[in-house]
Design a protein around this motif. Structure first.
Motif, PDB file in Angstrom:
ATOM      1  N   HIS A 154      -6.101  -2.579   7.543  1.00 30.04           N
ATOM      2  CA  HIS A 154      -4.695  -3.475   7.963  1.00 30.04           C
ATOM      3  C   HIS A 154      -4.822  -3.781   9.375  1.00 30.04           C
ATOM      4  N   PRO A 192     -13.193  -3.930  10.266  1.00 30.68           N
ATOM      5  CA  PRO A 192     -12.675  -5.053  11.260  1.00 30.68           C
ATOM      6  C   PRO A 192     -12.949  -5.244  12.440  1.00 30.68           C
ATOM      7  N   THR A 248     -14.534 -11.618  12.084  1.00 33.71           N
ATOM      8  CA  THR A 248     -13.825 -12.427  12.399  1.00 33.71           C
ATOM      9  C   THR A 248     -14.535 -13.112  10.695  1.00 33.71           C
ATOM     10  N   CYS A 308      -7.537  -4.406  11.502  1.00 36.75           N
ATOM     11  CA  CYS A 308      -7.802  -5.397  11.736  1.00 36.75           C
ATOM     12  C   CYS A 308      -6.792  -6.353  12.665  1.00 36.75           C
TER      13      CYS A 308
END
Length: 662
Positions: A35, A454, A457, A38
């Protein structure tokens, strides 16, 4: 490159945690680290990609511009940077003192093993590069490669990259016509091939296929055909066009200064099936493609310096480009390259090779897994438990969704329930993996490719581009450009825009061509199937129009329609509905004609495209306006009862006729 799946959909409560031991040396050791990456990409998109490009590649001229969006969707990355793919894959490791490290462990069809170090690989590549230059190949020229899965195949690709030539690899199972079409489209100046290839104990012709392709006409651009002596078979050589590879390479120096090219310089053209019939020449750049091939290797496979990596894909497909010819070498890894097939001399071949080569990362297709499950069930001596697979630490799946039952068998019987399975979704067009679990971090869900890498989208939208709620199906899209994205369709800008960036989605959103959904609790992605008329047979994408065109070109065929149906072995099978120019055949005659048509398609396109089912009818189910009702054909192919509205069908009686498969 994923398509329809088989088996029961996975449930949320089937989550399987990754082994804790992997976290110690992993680049992404836990979900917090995932995360964080990301978030970095979301906060500073350009800074994120710039950092990865600098960390993963050696640049002759550093770039100052990361992304050029002025002519979207023709995006450009790292435009003012200069580099060489071959230098990044070989020289930099030698310069770092790793020239003696084994780059390739090649196992031939007959079991012979050849080890190639990075130093030796450089010498081979330089000789081939010099040979191409001496034959007049220059930067930007196209070189067609029609070789077996071999050391020579990888050398040829790297040699093209070294001198800035653009290679286009054609799978060795494709027909002369397929090769002819690609030569004409690329206007290639050289073909690199072999006398024959060895597969499953048989020698199969290659050079004669090249000759046939050139003799079909339209190949005046070809100046030379370089022929490797793989089997030693005597093949016709047309001088001065045809040149023996061995004699040619003997005359070359084993050093060759790399051609430094702009990051946007095309590295290769690879053809993939299109729903309009003619294959699409997908173009990939040098800088963005190589960066993502390198980074995804490190993230998805948790690559370590002492790993022995094995991707079973052929170099004729994108998986063999990214995770055989470029990614592993750019990372400085040791990899296995295998010439043969998983069932020769018997269906334990993969397990024997993992044992003998001490393979640590194994990346293969669900089709292969399903076939080996069947073999293991039939003969216990072929079961993976009979072999020492303790070297394995990571398993991978590629080419199509893996159904949960096959996932569970793979995890238990091959990985001993200690190896995470990275279930990877990506496509020829994306250049590298897009959605996949990270092996040390992501809890696994059998049959789901889980979450985007990562920087990617990925989203699911409806036909107007609006997001859909979790738990509902929609269109899989990528909302922002990424470095390894295709740069276009060779010679056809309009087709590129129409196929991948439709106006209905705003013209700047990439349409993957797959339907998908996300699970409500985890947000994991589930690929549901193609939204266009592309079939995925054993991970190979085939256009229905291509197969239909091949069938109709036969003298006996008046009309044909092709659909896919689920298949336990190949994921999807080709089902052809055929109207002949004569009365409906029955009995042995029908079987004979069906086999003749299968062989015809095999010659026109390749064996992978042969219809598994052929159904004859007096006509096809059409509306009164003449449109073929393909939804009915799909139901017939699956053996489903027709419960749909057929009020617009011109001849409802034809449905009973088309139920009989041959």
């Amino acid at each position: 490159m994923n398509d329809s799946t088989t088996g029961t959909s996975p449930q949320e409560n089937q989550l399987v945690n990754p082994p804790a031991a992997l976290a110690a040396n992993s680049a992404i050791p836990n979900m917090a680290a995932y995360h964080a990456l990301c978030d970095e990409a979301s906060r500073d998109e350009l800074g994120f990609w710039a950092r990865l490009a600098r960390e993963n590649l050696v640049w002759k001229t550093p770039f100052t511009q990361v992304l050029d969006e002025w002519n979207a969707p023709f995006y450009r990355w790292f435009t003012d940077g200069r580099l060489n793919a071959s230098f990044n894959c070989i020289d930099r490791h030698i310069n770092a003192g790793n020239g003696a490290k084994v780059a390739i462990r090649f196992e031939a069809d007959n079991g012979d093993v050849t080890l190639v170090t990075y130093q030796t690989l450089l010498q081979k590549v330089c000789r081939m590069a010099n040979a191409l230059r001496n034959l007049g190949v220059r930067r930007g020229d196209r070189v067609m490669i029609y070789l077996p899965m071999s050391i020579e195949g990888v050398v040829a690709m790297q040699a093209c990259a070294r001198i800035g030539a653009i290679h286009s690899v054609v799978f060795g199972g494709f027909s002369a016509k397929s090769l002819n079409e690609r030569i004409i489209d690329t206007q290639a100046s050289v073909v690199i091939t072999a006398d024959e290839q060895a597969r499953g104990g048989k020698n199969l012709a290659l050079k004669s296929v090249v000759d046939e392709a050139i003799n079909m006409g339209g190949c005046e651009s070809i100046r030379h055909v370089i022929v490797n002596s793989r089997s030693g078979a005597k093949v016709p050589m047309q001088e001065p066009r045809d040149v023996a590879m061995e004699a040619l390479l003997e005359r070359q120096a084993d050093t060759c200064e790399p051609e430094w090219v702009d990051a946007e310089h095309p590295l290769f053209i690879l053809y993939t099936s299109g729903s309009t019939g003619t294959p699409k020449g997908v173009v990939h750049s040098t800088g963005g493609y190589l960066m993502w091939a390198t980074q995804s290797m490190r993230w998805t496979f948790d690559l370590q310096p002492d790993d022995v990596f094995w991707c079973t894909a052929d170099i004729g497909w994108i998986t063999g480009h990214t995770y055989v010819a470029y990614g592993p070498l750019s990372c400085g890894a040791t990899q296995i390259i295998f010439e043969g097939i998983p069932t020769y001399p018997d269906a334990s071949r993969f397990w024997k090779m993992i044992e003998s080569h001490r393979c640590t990362i194994f990346y293969t297709a669900p089709t292969a897994i399903r076939s080996l499950i069947k073999s293991s069930d039939m003969n216990e001596e072929l079961h993976p438990k009979k072999f020492d697979l303790s070297s394995l630490r990571i398993l991978g799946s590629v080419g199509e969704p893996i159904n949960p039952n096959a996932w569970l068998w793979y995890h238990k019987e091959v990985g001993g329930e200690r190896c995470p399975i990275v279930d990877t979704f990506w496509q020829t067009e994306t250049g590298g993996q897009m959605i996949s679990n990270m092996p040390a971090a992501t809890p696994m869900l059998p049959g789901s490719c889980t979450l985007p890498l990562p920087g990617i989208t990925a989203a699911i939208v409806d036909e107007s581009g609006e997001p859909v709620e979790h738990g509902q199906g929609g269109l899989l899209v990528i909302k922002r450009p990424w470095p390894s994205m295709l740069r276009g369709i060779w010679g056809n800008a309009g087709r590129y825009i129409g196929a991948y960036y439709p106006e209905e989605l705003g013209g700047k959103t990439y349409l993957a061509g797959d339907g998908a959904m996300r699970y409500s609790d985890t947000g994991y992605f589930q690929i549901m199937g193609r939204i266009d008329d592309i079939l995925n047979v054993s991970g190979h994408r085939l256009g229905t129009m291509e197969i239909e065109s091949a069938l109709v070109s036969h003298d006996l065929v008046a009309e044909a329609a092709v659909v896919g149906r689920p298949d336990d072995l190949t994921g999807e099978a080709v089902c052809a509905f055929v109207v002949l120019k004569r009365e409906l055949p029955v009995g042995e005659e029908a079987l004979k004609i069906a086999q003749e048509l299968r062989n015809w398609v095999g010659r026109e396109i390749g064996p992978i495209a042969k219809p598994k089912d052929i159904r004859f009818g007096d006509n096809l189910p059409k509306t009164r306006s003449g449109k073929i009702m393909r939804r009915l054909l799909r139901s017939l192919a699956k053996g489903e009862e027709i419960t749909q509205d057929i009020s617009t069908l011109e001849n409802p009686a034809i449905l009973d006729q088309l139920k009989q498969a041959l």
